[in-house]
Design an enzyme around this catalytic site. Structure first.
Site: not given
Length: 483
Positions: A238, A240, A242, A259, A293, A390
């Site tokens: 996610s 967040e 990341g 990613e 994703c 998302e």
């Protein structure tokens, strides 16, 4: 009166007898399986059956894995020629192919995705990544980083639950080809194929410590990210998380690739082949239950064809077979976890409350397990949460446009920038649109096609760096200019 023909699919279950799941697993450190102290259950999301108990790695486990990886790097792996390293990757790839059915069954049991996808997409692509990177191992001077590129050393890798084995291959194959050793943490809900991969490493006689696998939750991931003995971090997950990782590594010398999330636009122009586009829409958002994703979760339709496309899309969605992931006829399997199902439900409820019109395909959902019917929302504006956030599930938001520039503006109106799709019969329009879109991967008249030689990654909040191809390999190397 003419009798209407009905074509029903008889059950076609894959056999569970192909895999042996141990009641309890430890970690894979220094070429051996070692016992863990604390454990937590991993379940089959289609039935809620407990499959096994997975170890929760603590600081001592991560320390041991990093130490084993460092020792393997300094004494063995960094001293080995690229040609010799490549042989191990080729061997791993062949063993994965030989045990492909075993991997596919285990992936489906642990993840909930249809066996057809595990068998035809995940496992073959995972093996292909090892084959591809095996070929690079003795050609690193041609990667574009000078004539003597060097490995970083020890790579800490954290992978998600949506493509457990494939994400492992995306991470491990280039790391090993470039000469790094690895400490990998699979997602807490989907650790079983990573632990089976550890057996493959043993079978391939990979030197001890080159690949280490520690299982656990976010606390284990944090131990890896913050470990001073790790030189490179690679994370898929996610946005967040990341951001947390980016902040953690900023004061250090660690290299990092991220990613992250996406909210991809799938743009259908009025000159597109409608039936093909409908198939592309379905593949774009309902593949892997929408746990992708780069899923085409925002459908952006030209107004003049919107009604026709939506009608055909509903007809096509009504034919999606939802149910037992182990059945070879199943198109849409189980949602990976109760937590993810609640998130999908919450965002879908927001779509209802904000005035979008929900339509779900008519289907009988099993009584046990975690399920969500394939769903579309029409009447969506750019202000709706379902158009901005998302969802990571089988839920599609439909927006419309009149002019090509409006389509681009709506597509780019997002903090994400991982992927996009363009559907048009005119090559010039496809090229124009692809140049305007701020997305790392753009498909034309198709969607969700992957290749180990093609780089994958995003702009903006979708991440840093690329995976796959020469670009992805370079993330695991230091060139002369960087030393």
């Amino acid at each position: 009166m003419e009798e209407k023909l009905s074509f029903e699919y008889a059950p076609a279950p894959e056999s569970r007898a192909l895999v042996t799941i141990k009641p309890k697993y430890g970690h894979f450190i220094g070429g051996k399986f070692v016992a863990g102290s604390k454990h937590f259950p991993t379940i089959n999301p289609a039935t809620e059956e407990v499959l096994s108990q997975i170890s929760l790695a603590a600081k001592a486990d991560v320390d041991a894995a990093v130490k084993a990886a460092r020792k393997a790097y300094t004494t063995t792996w960094s001293k080995m020629s690229g040609k010799e390293r490549g042989k191990y990757l080729f061997r791993i790839a062949r063993i994965m192919q030989e045990r492909s059915r075993e991997f596919a069954v285990l992936e489906t049991l642990d993840n909930g995705k249809p066996i057809r996808e595990s068998r035809d997409v995940d496992v073959p692509l995972a093996a292909a990544h090892f084959f591809y990177h095996a070929g690079w191992a003795d050609k690193l001077e041609y990667a574009g980083l000078g004539t003597t590129p060097k490995a970083h050393g020890v790579a800490g890798q954290i992978i998600p639950w949506n493509f457990p084995l494939l994400m492992l291959a995306w991470k491990v194959a280039p790391a090993l080809a470039a000469g790094n050793t690895v400490v990998l943490k699979p997602a807490e809900t989907t650790s079983l194929t990573a632990l089976l991969f550890a057996e493959v490493c043993q079978q391939a006689e990979l030197p001890a410590g080159v690949v280490n696998i520690v299982t656990g939750d976010g606390s284990t991931g944090a131990l890896i990210v913050n470990h001073p003995g790790i030189d490179k971090i690679a994370f898929t997950g996610s946005t967040e998380v990341g951001k947390i990782i980016a902040r953690a590594v900023a004061p250090t010398k660690k290299s990092v690739t991220l990613e992250l999330g996406g909210k991809a636009a799938n743009i259908i122009f009025d000159d597109a082949a409608i039936d093909e586009s409908v198939e592309g829409i379905v593949n774009g958002i309902f593949f892997n239950q929408g746990h992708v994703c780069c899923a085409g979760s925002r459908l952006i339709l030209q107004e003049s064809i919107a009604d026709e496309v939506i009608e055909k899309l509903k007809n096509r969605m009504a034919k999606i077979r939802v149910g037992d992931p182990m059945d070879k006829n199943t198109d849409l399997g189980a949602i990976n976890s109760k937590e993810q199902l609640l998130k999908i439900g919450e965002l879908s409820a927001a779509g209802d409350s904000e005035g979008a019109q929900r339509w779900s395909a008519p289907c009988d959902l099993p009584g046990k397990g975690f399920w969500f019917a394939p769903t579309i929302f029409t009447g969506v504006t750019q202000a709706h949460r379902i158009a901005r956030e998302e969802i990571f599930g089988p839920v599609l938001s439909v927006l419309t446009f009149r002019t090509p520039q409006e389509a681009i503006d709506k597509a780019n109106n997002t903090p994400f920038g991982l992927s996009a799709g363009i559907w048009s019969e005119k090559g010039s329009k496809v090229l124009w649109a692809s140049q305007q879109l701020r997305a790392g991967v753009i498909w034309a008249n198709t969607f969700n096609k992957f290749d180990p030689a093609s780089p994958f990654g995003g702009y903006k909040e979708s991440g840093w760096g690329r995976e796959g191809g020469r670009h992805g390999l370079s993330a695991y190397l230091k060139g002369i200019s960087h030393e």
